[in-house]
Scaffold this motif. Structure first.
Motif, PDB file in Angstrom:
ATOM      1  N   LEU A 158      36.824 -40.243  13.510  1.00 18.28           N
ATOM      2  CA  LEU A 158      35.751 -39.683  14.314  1.00 18.28           C
ATOM      3  C   LEU A 158      36.275 -38.695  15.345  1.00 18.28           C
ATOM      4  O   LEU A 158      35.659 -37.669  15.587  1.00 18.28           O
ATOM      5  N   ILE A 159      37.396 -39.032  15.935  1.00 19.44           N
ATOM      6  CA  ILE A 159      37.983 -38.138  16.938  1.00 19.44           C
ATOM      7  C   ILE A 159      38.332 -36.801  16.302  1.00 19.44           C
ATOM      8  O   ILE A 159      38.117 -35.750  16.899  1.00 19.44           O
ATOM      9  N   ALA A 160      38.865 -36.833  15.077  1.00 21.66           N
ATOM     10  CA  ALA A 160      39.219 -35.594  14.375  1.00 21.66           C
ATOM     11  C   ALA A 160      37.995 -34.724  14.116  1.00 21.66           C
ATOM     12  O   ALA A 160      38.111 -33.506  13.970  1.00 21.66           O
ATOM     13  N   LEU A 161      36.817 -35.345  14.099  1.00 26.34           N
ATOM     14  CA  LEU A 161      35.561 -34.611  13.888  1.00 26.34           C
ATOM     15  C   LEU A 161      34.905 -34.208  15.208  1.00 26.34           C
ATOM     16  O   LEU A 161      33.766 -33.774  15.232  1.00 26.34           O
ATOM     17  N   ASN A 162      35.635 -34.383  16.308  1.00 26.03           N
ATOM     18  CA  ASN A 162      35.120 -34.083  17.654  1.00 26.03           C
ATOM     19  C   ASN A 162      33.902 -34.930  18.027  1.00 26.03           C
ATOM     20  O   ASN A 162      32.986 -34.456  18.687  1.00 26.03           O
ATOM     21  N   ILE A 163      33.914 -36.172  17.593  1.00 23.81           N
ATOM     22  CA  ILE A 163      32.848 -37.110  17.934  1.00 23.81           C
ATOM     23  C   ILE A 163      33.374 -38.020  19.036  1.00 23.81           C
ATOM     24  O   ILE A 163      34.482 -38.560  18.927  1.00 23.81           O
ATOM     25  N   ASP A 164      32.591 -38.165  20.103  1.00 22.09           N
ATOM     26  CA  ASP A 164      32.996 -39.050  21.190  1.00 22.09           C
ATOM     27  C   ASP A 164      33.089 -40.482  20.686  1.00 22.09           C
ATOM     28  O   ASP A 164      32.182 -40.986  20.026  1.00 22.09           O
ATOM     29  N   VAL A 165      34.196 -41.125  21.025  1.00 17.87           N
ATOM     30  CA  VAL A 165      34.440 -42.499  20.628  1.00 17.87           C
ATOM     31  C   VAL A 165      34.711 -43.305  21.884  1.00 17.87           C
ATOM     32  O   VAL A 165      35.385 -42.839  22.799  1.00 17.87           O
ATOM     33  N   GLY A 166      34.169 -44.499  21.917  1.00 14.88           N
ATOM     34  CA  GLY A 166      34.386 -45.373  23.058  1.00 14.88           C
ATOM     35  C   GLY A 166      34.830 -46.752  22.614  1.00 14.88           C
ATOM     36  O   GLY A 166      34.599 -47.158  21.478  1.00 14.88           O
ATOM     37  N   CYS A 167      35.478 -47.449  23.500  1.00 10.56           N
ATOM     38  CA  CYS A 167      35.926 -48.809  23.253  1.00 10.56           C
ATOM     39  C   CYS A 167      35.584 -49.642  24.478  1.00 10.56           C
ATOM     40  O   CYS A 167      35.852 -49.222  25.606  1.00 10.56           O
ATOM     41  N   VAL A 168      34.970 -50.789  24.242  1.00  9.60           N
ATOM     42  CA  VAL A 168      34.632 -51.692  25.337  1.00  9.60           C
ATOM     43  C   VAL A 168      35.435 -52.971  25.157  1.00  9.60           C
ATOM     44  O   VAL A 168      35.403 -53.589  24.094  1.00  9.60           O
ATOM     45  N   ASP A 169      36.162 -53.352  26.199  1.00 13.64           N
ATOM     46  CA  ASP A 169      36.922 -54.598  26.167  1.00 13.64           C
ATOM     47  C   ASP A 169      37.148 -55.036  27.606  1.00 13.64           C
ATOM     48  O   ASP A 169      37.567 -54.230  28.433  1.00 13.64           O
ATOM     49  N   LYS A 197      41.882 -39.571  23.768  1.00 16.71           N
ATOM     50  CA  LYS A 197      40.524 -39.036  23.721  1.00 16.71           C
ATOM     51  C   LYS A 197      39.446 -40.119  23.667  1.00 16.71           C
ATOM     52  O   LYS A 197      38.261 -39.823  23.764  1.00 16.71           O
ATOM     53  N   ILE A 198      39.856 -41.368  23.540  1.00 19.83           N
ATOM     54  CA  ILE A 198      38.888 -42.463  23.499  1.00 19.83           C
ATOM     55  C   ILE A 198      38.419 -42.784  24.909  1.00 19.83           C
ATOM     56  O   ILE A 198      39.212 -42.890  25.836  1.00 19.83           O
ATOM     57  N   ASN A 199      37.113 -42.939  25.059  1.00 21.86           N
ATOM     58  CA  ASN A 199      36.523 -43.369  26.325  1.00 21.86           C
ATOM     59  C   ASN A 199      36.624 -44.890  26.383  1.00 21.86           C
ATOM     60  O   ASN A 199      36.148 -45.578  25.484  1.00 21.86           O
ATOM     61  N   CYS A 200      37.236 -45.422  27.424  1.00 15.68           N
ATOM     62  CA  CYS A 200      37.416 -46.869  27.542  1.00 15.68           C
ATOM     63  C   CYS A 200      36.552 -47.430  28.662  1.00 15.68           C
ATOM     64  O   CYS A 200      36.450 -46.831  29.732  1.00 15.68           O
ATOM     65  N   PHE A 201      35.956 -48.585  28.388  1.00 19.54           N
ATOM     66  CA  PHE A 201      35.057 -49.234  29.347  1.00 19.54           C
ATOM     67  C   PHE A 201      35.382 -50.724  29.400  1.00 19.54           C
ATOM     68  O   PHE A 201      35.658 -51.335  28.372  1.00 19.54           O
TER      69      PHE A 201
END
Length: 108
Positions: free
Chosen positions: A1-12, A27-31
């Motif tokens: 997804l990142i290679a396609l310029n799609i915002d990616v997030g991870c929640v932990d 480039k991953i948004n972390c929450f």
């Protein structure tokens, strides 16, 4: 997804895991919690948590107007599954379908 310029997030809630993910994938948004993630605009969510949390998280994400894909099982009760399926719901998937990706994330 990142290679396609799609915002990616991870929640932990585990901040050490988030720091490791962020160092490997800047480039991953972390929450640290799901509510924080709602401040950023994502096109959808994938729930890959212990089954006991699937229904609660799915209902919360749906209440925010977001589509959601849930790892099997959808919920632990038939009534919760029916409630979730009556809303904006993409579907559910077998965890083994993405086993290599899951192993990679768990190794972090």
């Amino acid at each position: 997804l990142i290679a396609l310029n799609i915002d990616v997030g991870c929640v932990d809630p585990d901040l050490e895991k988030l720091q490791k993910i962020k160092s490997l994938y800047p480039k991953i948004n972390c929450f640290s919690n799901i509510e924080e993630s709602f401040k950023k605009i994502f096109n959808g969510y994938i729930i890959a948590t212990p089954p006991s949390s699937h229904a609660e998280l799915a209902k919360l994400i749906i209440s925010k107007g977001k589509p959601v894909l849930v790892e099997k099982p959808l919920s632990l009760t038939l009534s919760e599954s029916k409630e979730i399926k009556s809303h904006r719901f993409i579907g559910f998937t077998k965890p083994k379908k993405f086993i290599n990706h899951i192993r990679q994330v768990k190794s972090l």
